[in-house]
Design a protein around this motif. Structure first.
Motif, PDB file in Angstrom:
ATOM      1  N   TYR A 144      12.952 -20.689   7.399  1.00 45.27           N
ATOM      2  CA  TYR A 144      13.707 -20.053   6.331  1.00 45.27           C
ATOM      3  C   TYR A 144      13.152 -18.646   6.107  1.00 45.27           C
ATOM      4  N   SER A 145      14.040 -17.715   5.778  1.00 44.20           N
ATOM      5  CA  SER A 145      13.613 -16.350   5.452  1.00 44.20           C
ATOM      6  C   SER A 145      12.827 -16.383   4.136  1.00 44.20           C
ATOM      7  N   GLU A 146      12.115 -15.280   3.827  1.00 41.62           N
ATOM      8  CA  GLU A 146      11.347 -15.225   2.574  1.00 41.62           C
ATOM      9  C   GLU A 146      12.278 -15.419   1.381  1.00 41.62           C
ATOM     10  N   ARG A 147      13.468 -14.831   1.462  1.00 43.34           N
ATOM     11  CA  ARG A 147      14.424 -14.939   0.362  1.00 43.34           C
ATOM     12  C   ARG A 147      14.888 -16.391   0.182  1.00 43.34           C
ATOM     13  N   LEU A 167      20.057 -19.879 -10.831  1.00 42.65           N
ATOM     14  CA  LEU A 167      21.147 -18.948 -11.177  1.00 42.65           C
ATOM     15  C   LEU A 167      20.570 -17.632 -11.668  1.00 42.65           C
ATOM     16  N   ALA A 168      19.517 -17.726 -12.483  1.00 44.86           N
ATOM     17  CA  ALA A 168      18.871 -16.503 -12.985  1.00 44.86           C
ATOM     18  C   ALA A 168      18.304 -15.689 -11.819  1.00 44.86           C
ATOM     19  N   LEU A 169      17.705 -16.385 -10.839  1.00 43.73           N
ATOM     20  CA  LEU A 169      17.158 -15.682  -9.669  1.00 43.73           C
ATOM     21  C   LEU A 169      18.285 -14.970  -8.909  1.00 43.73           C
ATOM     22  N   LEU A 170      19.405 -15.683  -8.716  1.00 41.06           N
ATOM     23  CA  LEU A 170      20.532 -15.067  -7.983  1.00 41.06           C
ATOM     24  C   LEU A 170      21.001 -13.803  -8.693  1.00 41.06           C
ATOM     25  N   ARG A 171      20.995 -13.844 -10.035  1.00 40.40           N
ATOM     26  CA  ARG A 171      21.446 -12.653 -10.780  1.00 40.40           C
ATOM     27  C   ARG A 171      20.506 -11.480 -10.527  1.00 40.40           C
ATOM     28  N   THR A 172      19.189 -11.751 -10.347  1.00 36.70           N
ATOM     29  CA  THR A 172      18.261 -10.637 -10.103  1.00 36.70           C
ATOM     30  C   THR A 172      18.519 -10.028  -8.725  1.00 36.70           C
ATOM     31  N   TRP A 173      19.155 -10.796  -7.811  1.00 40.26           N
ATOM     32  CA  TRP A 173      19.475 -10.236  -6.493  1.00 40.26           C
ATOM     33  C   TRP A 173      20.758  -9.408  -6.540  1.00 40.26           C
ATOM     34  N   GLY A 174      21.422  -9.461  -7.691  1.00 35.10           N
ATOM     35  CA  GLY A 174      22.646  -8.665  -7.825  1.00 35.10           C
ATOM     36  C   GLY A 174      23.782  -9.341  -7.110  1.00 35.10           C
TER      37      GLY A 174
END
Ligand code: B12
Length: 243
Positions: free
Chosen positions: A220-223, A236-243
Motif C-alpha cells: 500500500y502507498s503511504e497515503r 471522513l475527516a482525513l479525506l477532507r484534509t486531502w481536499g
C-alpha cells in the motif's frame, strides 16, 4: 447460458478487462469447491457445478479506483467509502458485461439474517487458488495452548497487501471438468514461519508486519496506509484534509 467450455472464459475475460485496470483481480471457482470444505449452514445455495468468481483488491485499487471515485462522487454518508467504491466498480462491471445473466453478488462486509457472513472470503480465496488460507490447523504441534487464532490468506505476489472483496455467483452458468481446481501457492511452507505469520496477524496486525511475510511485489502507498490506519470514524475527516 448453456454449459460449454467457453463459459468460464466468456465470464472471466470481460469481467477481468473491466476490473483489472481498476486494481482488482478475479479468480473463477466452482460452488462445489467452496461448499465441500464448509458445514451446510454456510453453503451457497447453488449446485456444485455453478460458476462463481472471487474478486480481490490489490494495492493499486486505492489510487486507480478509490481516489478517482471520491473525486467524482464525493463522500456519501453513512456507508464506508471503500465499500461504496468497491460496490460501484463491481456492480458497474456486472451490469455492463452480463446484463442478460443472473448474478448473485456478495460483498465481504455483508451479513445474512443469521448474522453469519454472506460468504467466507478466505475460504473462497483459497479454494479458487488465489491465495493460500493459513489456518491454526495448518500448524503442527501448536504453541498456543487451546487459544483461538484467526487464520490469514497470503497472496503469492502481494503477501498480505490485498483484500478479498466480493463473490459473484453466476446462477445459470454451469461448468464441467474444463475448470480444474488450482492449488493455491503455499508461500509460507515452514511451521516456524506459519507461527510467526499467525502471531503477527492476531497480536499485531496494526503494525502491517504480517503483510510482509513474503516479499511483496507492491505494498500500500503511504497515503493508503495512512487511510487504513485511521479509525473508521475519523476517515471522513482525513479525506477532507486531502481536499
Ligand atoms: Co476480519 N478480516 N480482520 N475480522 N473479517 C476478514 C477475515 C478479511 C477476509 C476481510 C477482507 O479481506 N475484506 C481480512 C483477512 C484478509 C486475509 O486473510 N488476507 C480481515 C482482516 C484484514 C482483519 C483485520 C486485520 C482488520 C482489518 O484490517 N480489516 C483484523 C485481524 C484479526 C485480529 O483481530 N487480529 C480482523 C478482525 C476481525 C474480527 C473483528 C476480530 C472478526 C473475527 C475474525 C474471524 O472470525 N476470522 C472479523 C471478521 C468477522 C471478518 C469477516 C467479516 C468474517 C470472518 C468470519 O466470520 N469467518 C471477514 C470477511 C468475510 O469473510 N466475509 C474479514 C467465520 C469463521 C468461522 O471462518 O475461521 O475461516 P473460519 O472457519 C471456516 C474455515 O476453517 C472452513 O470452515 C470454517 C467454518 O465452518 N474450513 C476450511 C474448514 N476446513 C477447511 C479447509 C480448507 C482447505 C479451507 C480453505 C477452509
Amino acid at each position: 447460458m448453456a454449459a460449454s467450455p467457453a463459459s468460464v472464459e466468456s465470464v472471466i475475460r470481460p469481467l477481468g478487462s473491466c476490473l483489472t485496470k481498476l486494481g482488482f483481480e478475479v479468480y473463477p471457482l466452482k460452488v462445489g469447491w467452496y461448499n465441500s470444505v464448509l458445514p451446510p449452514s454456510l453453503h451457497l445455495p447453488y449446485p456444485d457445478d455453478t460458476l462463481a468468481v472471487v474478486v480481490l483488491s490489490t494495492p493499486a485499487m486505492f489510487e486507480r479506483a478509490f481516489l478517482p471515485f471520491l473525486e467524482q462522487r464525493g463522500i456519501q454518508k453513512p456507508c464506508d467509502p471503500v465499500d461504496q467504491c468497491v460496490r460501484d466498480c463491481v456492480s458497474t462491471a456486472v451490469s455492463q458485461c452480463f446484463s442478460e445473466l443472473k448474478v448473485d453478488v456478495r460483498y465481504d462486509y455483508e451479513l445474512l439474517p443469521s448474522r453469519k457472513p454472506k460468504f467466507l472470503a478466505q475460504t473462497a480465496a483459497h479454494v479458487s487458488g488465489a491465495a493460500f488460507y493459513y489456518q491454526q490447523s495448518d500448524v503442527t504441534d501448536q504453541p498456543w495452548a487451546g487459544k483461538k487464532m484467526f487464520g490469514v490468506c497470503i497472496h503469492p505476489s502481494f503477501g498480505g497487501w490485498f483484500a478479498i472483496r466480493a463473490l459473484l455467483v453466476f446462477e445459470d452458468v454451469t461448468v464441467g471438468s474444463e475448470l480444474v481446481q488450482p492449488a493455491p501457492p503455499d508461500c509460507v511452507p515452514s511451521r516456524e514461519d506459519r507461527i510467526k505469520l499467525l502471531e503477527a496477524f492476531n497480536f499485531r496486525w496494526q503494525d502491517w508486519s504480517y503483510r510482509d511475510v513474503v516479499p511483496p511485489a507492491q505494498t500500500y502507498s503511504e497515503r493508503q496506509k495512512e487511510y487504513f490506519s485511521t479509525a473508521p470514524a475519523l476517515r471522513l475527516a482525513l479525506l477532507r484534509t486531502w481536499g
